[in-house]
Design an enzyme around this catalytic site. Sequence first.
Site, PDB file in Angstrom:
ATOM      1  N   TYR A 297       0.849  -1.203   0.000  1.00  0.00           N
ATOM      2  CA  TYR A 297       0.000   0.000   0.000  1.00  0.00           C
ATOM      3  C   TYR A 297       0.879   1.244   0.000  1.00  0.00           C
ATOM      4  CZ  TYR A 297      -4.359   2.519   1.032  1.00  0.00           C
ATOM      5  OH  TYR A 297      -5.467   3.321   0.970  1.00  0.00           O
ATOM      6  N   TYR A 341      -5.668   5.286  -7.240  1.00  0.00           N
ATOM      7  CA  TYR A 341      -5.927   5.193  -5.801  1.00  0.00           C
ATOM      8  C   TYR A 341      -7.316   4.611  -5.614  1.00  0.00           C
ATOM      9  CZ  TYR A 341      -6.789   6.628  -0.969  1.00  0.00           C
ATOM     10  OH  TYR A 341      -7.091   6.643   0.359  1.00  0.00           O
TER      11      TYR A 341
END
Length: 389
Positions: A297, A341
């Site tokens: 991430y 994203y």
Amino acid sequence: MSLRRADSLGGRAAIVGIGATEFSKDSGRSELKLAVEAVQSALDDAGLTPADVDGLVTFTMDTTPEITLAQAAGIGELSFFSRIHYGGGAACATVQQAVLAVASGIAEVVVCYRAFNERSGRRFGSGVQKREPSAEGAALGWNLPFGLLTPASWVAMAAQRYLHTYGLTPDAFGHVAVTGRRHASRNPAAYFHGRPITLADHAASRWIVEPLRLLDCCQETDGGQAIVVTSAERARDLPRPPALITAAAQGAGRAQEQMTSFYRDDLTGLPEMGVVARQLWRTAALAPSDIDTAILYDHFTPFVLMQLEEFGFCGPGEGADFVAADALPLNTHGGQLGEAYLHGMNGIAEAVRQIRGTSVNQTPDAANVLVTAGTGVPTSGLILSRSYG
């Protein structure tokens, strides 16, 4: 008679379908529409239909309720539906919930989804907006009056301490940004397709909150992503090679807050990811040397370095050198810095492509792929594999 341990779930379920909308800055349609498109795409990829689905999992932050999605997508009866809190930290945990439902027999086919207009609608990076009174709001009240209003400002506190402790400069973060954009430049689905950057570009980008520059911060995206989970047995009869879920974990550390855990003894690591790492290694019976690709991430570059260190790929303070050496294929879709994203859900999809052998930046013979969810918050992780046992 002993009860079955939760860590015996490995290999009993698999990801059999992935689907997404295009990734844009202005989708021109509702978040419900994005969710439906992503779910339909994932089911088509899996060779399944809406009638096969009996479970749905999403994020507490998602605006599309499970029942509304079921109606709009033509899904019938549901025997399981669930939501996970803590923003991007929920990504891998949605799959963990699906595994629990499938392995326990509560559901047979579970779809995990996330859809938002994060660029054209509510922009998380713009900071804290008006909040109704709540326990979470009260916790943020310790930081907001001092100007810590945005995710970038919260992460900058830990990033500055990391640099100070290990005698580094902000240039240490540049390797993560360059790696992500290099992979995104080869990925037609990525927003930054065809647009690689250099370390000089990173160093020249403007400050957002020192020590974070513009290129240390992920983009804002409109789009949707869906993941289809079913049993390993059923997966064998479906058209795509299954990505077996070898391990899944959630984690929260001591003194955990939502990106503002400034009262811990040490700000140079991510204890919540350490909790996840220990569970994944133990339950999968694997070690860092067994991982062929890592999808970490990357909402902010410093936390990628800390994740590598928490998982034991390198020692404390050595993350930048590890990335610079290309010691491990990292975020081969371009990550949230380069592709999109989507709160980490697109990272899970990339891990599936690596297992299938269909990534545009394919790691040869990828057998085990690590995926992580949001950092700085209670979080989650997965190990996906080609085979189990």
